[in-house]
Scaffold this active site. Structure first.
Site: not given
Length: 482
Positions: A122, A228-230, A154
């Protein structure tokens, strides 16, 4: 004799003297403490003075990168310009197209010196032409390309281009070694403020109530994870990668102490697949599983609400060959307890094609162990799948005969009809609301059993199309003007 040894011998003496000599020992111990004094040695290092994560961060942080994504998308000046009705009558005069740049930011982890980067699908997914830029902790920046991406898990694998093949890396740990309560660190780029480290513990393992895939489970942590940590790293106290941070549970959009990470054992499969230039295949079970509910547990005489019930078994499939039968309750795979159907599929997926696993089941109240050989699903034949196009309601749909492997993948029962595998965006089928998993059972007055049957019926123009669609347990009748 050192003062520490004198103090130690005094303590030993105290234990030997017992209660009767307690008062005498107290006087002697007090005198010895007075002789020793209260002086203490200076700590030899910062780590001894205070517990610090800095050695772990120094080891892990250089391999955590920022992933910048830019997409060129077409936009129109009028809010009605994309409406087919208005464009049919007014054309482009109603709104002129223009190009706009969309930017997004996420995190990633370098897992090989050659520049293989793991992130979330994503983070990089979107419409339009995409440019990906990787920024390292040492401020170097490189372009990157997508090697593979999987929407269901993902997980996306990128490759840094034009690098020196000497990138800092994080070693993947066996995520099965994690236990609830273990300390972990989350490293990423929340809100685009720059690389940030947060600490916490493993709150839970094998969380399967969330996610899109029936083979997904997650590590839950209370280490602060924010937008933003994704794609960033979840590391253990040895500085090894145990998970890829992927999502948070939040009502405010910020961290509330409930974050989820993809286990490193699942990530490892995609890294190896990308390195070898192959697609990761999920093992074909040849059986439909359903998560044990409270009612099921009572009906089956189980002592707890956990496991996966075998709802059906396909003939000549791996499950049938192993001896699994409908009504069996799978409770563990290779010794790992499984709480639901997703946990079973996750365990089989991480074992990999070609492996043999031991499946623990409860059959009529008695525990049994069966051996299951994991194989890939049989590939559909040339006549089993079609991309439909034409002046009919299913224009833009990709359909298939309901094969055992297809039924397993989509979680549907084998039977009569043709199943929709995917729907092209902006197609007639998409506008009419067809979805993957829909089963076409009738066109007009004719029952549909195969793809060939469906094509024959769609080839005949109709003044009014009548299509019967089974979705889940319900059948919908669609009427569309020809």
């Amino acid at each position: 004799m050192s003062r520490y040894f004198k103090e130690f011998t005094a303590l030993v003496a105290a234990g030997l003297l017992g209660v009767a000599g307690a008062s005498m020992f107290d006087r002697e111990a007090t005198a010895q403490r007075a002789e020793i004094g209260v002086a203490r040695e200076v700590p030899p290092s910062r780590e001894v003075a205070q517990y610090s994560f800095s050695p772990i961060v120094r080891r892990a942080a250089p391999a955590v990168v920022n992933v910048y994504v830019q997409r060129r998308v077409q936009t129109f000046s009028s809010p009605f310009a994309n409406d087919p009705f208005f464009r049919q009558f007014f054309g482009d005069a109603f709104g002129q197209p223009s190009e706009r740049i969309q930017s997004s930011l996420g995190s990633g982890v370098i897992v090989s010196p050659e520049g293989i980067v793991v992130t979330n699908t994503h983070v990089i997914r979107g419409r339009g032409e995409t440019e990906i830029r990787i920024a390292l902790a040492d401020k170097r920046e490189f372009d990157a390309k997508v090697l593979t991406q999987d929407d269901k898990t993902d997980i996306a694998i990128l490759k840094i281009e034009n690098g020196d093949h000497r990138f800092p890396t994080l070693e993947l740990e066996d995520s099965d070694t994690l236990e609830v309560g273990d300390m972990v660190l989350a490293i990423g780029n929340p809100f685009g403020v720059g690389q940030t480290v947060t600490s916490g513990i493993v709150s839970a393992l094998a969380r399967s109530e969330i996610g899109n895939s029936d083979s997904q489970v997650f590590i839950q942590t209370d280490a602060a994870i924010n937008p933003g940590n994704s794609g960033g790293a979840l590391v253990d106290m040895s500085g090894k990668l145990v998970g890829i941070n992927t999502m948070i549970f939040s009502q405010s959009g910020g961290s509330q102490g409930i974050g989820f990470a993809i286990p490193s054992n699942l990530v490892r499969l995609y890294v190896q697949g990308a390195a070898e230039g192959r697609k990761v295949e999920r093992p074909w079970l040849g059986a439909r599983l359903e998560t044990v509910t409270r009612d099921m547990a009572e009906a089956l005489g189980l002592d707890r609400v956990a496991g996966a019930v075998v709802a059906r078994v396909s003939d000549k499939g791996p499950a049938a060959s192993s001896g699994l039968i409908a009504g069996d309750v799978i409770v563990n795979v290779d010794g790992f307890e499984v709480g639901d159907a997703r946990a079973v599929h996750y365990r089989l997926t991480t074992r990999g094609i070609g492996s043999q696993v031991k499946v623990g089941v409860i059959r009529k109240g008695q525990p049994q162990t069966l051996e299951l050989t994991l194989v890939a699903a049989p590939q559909p034949g040339r006549d089993d799948v079609r991309n439909l196009a034409g002046q009919h309601p299913l224009d833009g749909a990709r359909v298939s005969n309901i094969l055992p492997a297809v039924a397993d993948e989509l979680g549907i029962d084998e039977g009569e009809g043709v199943v929709v595998l995917s729907v092209r965006r902006s197609s007639t089928a998409a506008r009419l609301g067809f979805q993957p998993g829909d089963i076409i059972v009738q066109v007009g007055q004719v029952q549909v059993s195969t793809v060939s049957d469906l094509e024959k019926q769609l080839a005949v123009r109709q003044r009014m199309w009548l299509v019967a669609v089974r979705r889940g347990d319900k059948v919908f009748n669609l009427q569309v003007p020809g």
